[in-house]
Design a protein around this motif. Structure first.
Motif, PDB file in Angstrom:
ATOM      1  N   UNK A  52    -105.062  26.611 -57.373  1.00 56.49           N
ATOM      2  CA  UNK A  52    -104.600  26.915 -56.011  1.00 56.49           C
ATOM      3  C   UNK A  52    -103.680  25.825 -55.490  1.00 56.49           C
ATOM      4  N   UNK A  53    -103.891  24.616 -55.962  1.00 60.72           N
ATOM      5  CA  UNK A  53    -102.990  23.502 -55.651  1.00 60.72           C
ATOM      6  C   UNK A  53    -102.645  22.814 -56.967  1.00 60.72           C
ATOM      7  N   UNK A  54    -101.547  22.106 -56.938  1.00 58.78           N
ATOM      8  CA  UNK A  54    -101.110  21.390 -58.136  1.00 58.78           C
ATOM      9  C   UNK A  54    -102.052  20.231 -58.421  1.00 58.78           C
ATOM     10  N   UNK A  55    -102.327  20.009 -59.697  1.00 60.11           N
ATOM     11  CA  UNK A  55    -103.162  18.878 -60.087  1.00 60.11           C
ATOM     12  C   UNK A  55    -102.459  17.580 -59.703  1.00 60.11           C
ATOM     13  N   UNK A  56    -103.206  16.702 -59.071  1.00 61.25           N
ATOM     14  CA  UNK A  56    -102.712  15.390 -58.660  1.00 61.25           C
ATOM     15  C   UNK A  56    -103.797  14.394 -59.051  1.00 61.25           C
ATOM     16  N   UNK A  57    -103.519  13.600 -60.075  1.00 56.16           N
ATOM     17  CA  UNK A  57    -104.517  12.684 -60.618  1.00 56.16           C
ATOM     18  C   UNK A  57    -105.044  11.714 -59.564  1.00 56.16           C
TER      19      UNK A  57
END
Length: 152
Positions: A52-57
């Motif tokens: 649903x949202x972009x992966x952000x480490x």
């Protein structure tokens, strides 16, 4: 004289009852606050895991670190006797928490273990956080099934 004595007795009993009733609103607000913090951070990770949202480490790691921090909060002060659904409104805490404190504490420890696994996985990518989300969900469900009343 009898009326005065009766009134004084009734008043003293009423005051004694009021003194015995305790206000657990601060503890209830604190424990509900910790669950809101958990929900927000689980939402961050869950949204990433579901695409649903972009992966952000960095955001994933911060959310996982927060889950671990909340899981380390010393729980007994937040759960005073008399603060279950049986005694007060505004809570979903079932009385079983107090009759099975060891079981409840074990479930809370399970959340901490699952949060620790997520903390390890969070910065490693989607393939790492997806199974860790399953562990977290399982830990939450295990406690909710036994110790949280359904919404009214």
């Amino acid at each position: 004289m009898t009326r005065l004595l009766t009134a004084a007795t009734a008043l003293s009993l009423g005051l004694a009852g009021a003194a015995m009733a305790q206000d657990h609103s601060d503890q209830m607000k604190a424990r509900q606050g910790q669950f809101r913090i958990l929900a927000i951070n689980l939402g961050t990770l869950g949204d990433m895991a579901q695409g649903k949202t972009e992966y952000d480490a960095e955001a994933a790691q911060a959310a996982a670190d927060t889950l671990v921090a909340v899981s380390m909060i010393h729980q007994p002060p937040l759960w005073p006797e008399g603060s279950s659904t049986a005694e007060m409104d505004g809570t979903r805490a079932k009385p079983e928490i107090w009759t099975d404190w060891e079981g409840f504490a074990s479930k809370w420890a399970g959340l901490g273990e699952a949060a620790g696994a997520m903390q390890t996985a969070a910065g490693e990518g989607l393939d790492a956080i997806r199974p860790a989300m399953g562990e977290l969900g399982g830990a939450c469900k295990a406690c909710h099934d036994s110790y949280r009343a359904p919404r009214n």
